[in-house]
Design a protein around this motif. Structure first.
Motif, PDB file in Angstrom:
ATOM      1  N   SER A   1       0.860  -1.026   0.003  1.00  0.00           N
ATOM      2  CA  SER A   1      -0.095  -0.054  -0.015  1.00  0.00           C
ATOM      3  C   SER A   1       0.914   1.268   0.038  1.00  0.00           C
ATOM      4  O   SER A   1       0.572   2.253  -0.825  1.00  0.00           O
ATOM      5  CB  SER A   1      -0.897  -0.003   1.354  1.00  0.00           C
TER       6      SER A   1
ATOM      7  N   HIS B   1      -5.985   0.096  -1.717  1.00  0.00           N
ATOM      8  CA  HIS B   1      -5.747   0.417  -0.520  1.00  0.00           C
ATOM      9  C   HIS B   1      -7.150  -0.054   0.195  1.00  0.00           C
ATOM     10  O   HIS B   1      -7.002  -0.581   1.365  1.00  0.00           O
ATOM     11  CB  HIS B   1      -5.772   1.700  -0.279  1.00  0.00           C
TER      12      HIS B   1
ATOM     13  N   ASP C   1      -6.183  -3.560   1.269  1.00  0.00           N
ATOM     14  CA  ASP C   1      -5.494  -3.478   2.546  1.00  0.00           C
ATOM     15  C   ASP C   1      -6.378  -3.109   3.813  1.00  0.00           C
ATOM     16  O   ASP C   1      -6.216  -3.876   4.792  1.00  0.00           O
ATOM     17  CB  ASP C   1      -4.508  -2.450   2.177  1.00  0.00           C
TER      18      ASP C   1
END
Lengths: 95, 198
Positions: B66, B181, B184
């Motif tokens: 990320s 992201h 993540d």
């Protein structure tokens, strides 16, 4: 061309610091999970996860630098999620 | 290219899509919460079966990737094309590492007869069965997102190389980054809830 919105550029140092915080918090979650606190383990794990997520959202996903539309719509989505999870859990737990 | 690029609109569109993804995974976490309340001891038992080390390594791998994706956007904004390419290649490598770990993790579970509808789970405690059912659904759906994210990052990488993604026009990379992201974010919740439950 570039008139409408000036892009905010995050420096590598700033991003690196966010990564460092995230890695430290990962260590904390793993460490804390070895301590048996009964019921409190899950709220604490979730609190740490929420902190990590906040950092990812604010900096990696640039939410800190977005306009009102995205900020308000994001917060509304989180509220929907809170209602969805919170109320369902409430119903199941106190039935 | 006389038409103006509506960057704010492109971004809002991507966020709207991400909201639907958040609610999708939110629905699965509702199931997790409800069943955790019903079978806390069996969830703890199931959680102990999972490999914490692989879980932690995968968490770190995703966090680093990320960071490199976010850094590649900074690089492209500064016109550092080579740097951006390097950072994206590294992010893709992290994605591969994550999936390889997942392969070995699932492989070991399946080898121990722990998979949906396996004899051990069907004959055993329903709580454990539900824990692993949720484990396979959520990590499976998440893994699918990792693959999609890698595809999006690869396309962005090609666009960077072609010069279609530049300092003045990088929405493709920006939005792929947002997707990455999100992957993540979901993992940040999956890791403590599945691997670290006591």
């Amino acid at each position: 061309m570039e008139n409408q919105d000036k892009q905010h550029v995050l420096s590598f140092t700033q991003l690196g610091m966010v990564l460092a915080i995230l890695l430290v918090l990962t260590g904390v979650t793993v460490g804390v999970s070895y301590i048996d606190m009964g019921f409190f383990n899950i709220p604490i794990a979730l609190a740490i996860a929420c902190t990590k997520v906040t950092f990812v959202l604010l900096f990696f996903m640039h939410l800190k630098y977005e306009g009102r539309v995205i900020n308000i719509s994001f917060i509304s989505t989180v509220l929907v999620l809170v209602i969805l999870i919170g109320f369902t859990f409430w119903d199941v737990a106190y039935r | 290219m006389s038409s103006q690029v509506d960057r704010a609109g492109i971004k809002l569109g991507m966020w709207l899509f991400l909201y639907s993804e958040i609610i999708l995974f939110g629905g699965l976490f509702v199931l997790y919460a409800a069943y955790l309340h019903r079978y806390p001891e069996f969830f703890a038992e199931g959680g102990k079966e999972l490999n914490r080390v692989i879980g932690a390594v995968n968490t770190i791998v995703l966090l680093i990737s990320s960071f490199t994706v976010a850094a590649s956007i900074t690089a492209i904004q500064r016109n550092a094309k080579k740097q951006a390419v390097g950072l994206l290649l590294f992010s893709l490598f992290c994605g591969v590492v994550f999936l390889v770990n997942k392969y070995f993790e699932w492989g070991a579970k399946i080898h121990h007869d722990i998979y949906p509808n396996s004899e051990t789970l069907v004959a055993g405690e329903p709580g454990v069965n539900i824990f692993f059912g949720l484990y396979y659904v959520i990590t499976g759906l998440h893994g699918l997102h990792v693959i999609i994210g890698m595809a999006l990052l690869s396309v962005s990488l090609i666009f960077v190389l072609n010069g279609k993604v530049t300092a003045s026009r990088f929405s493709m990379l920006d939005n792929s980054g947002l997707y990455w992201h999100l992957v993540d974010l979901i993992w940040i919740f999956v890791f403590p809830l599945f691997y670290l439950v006591l």
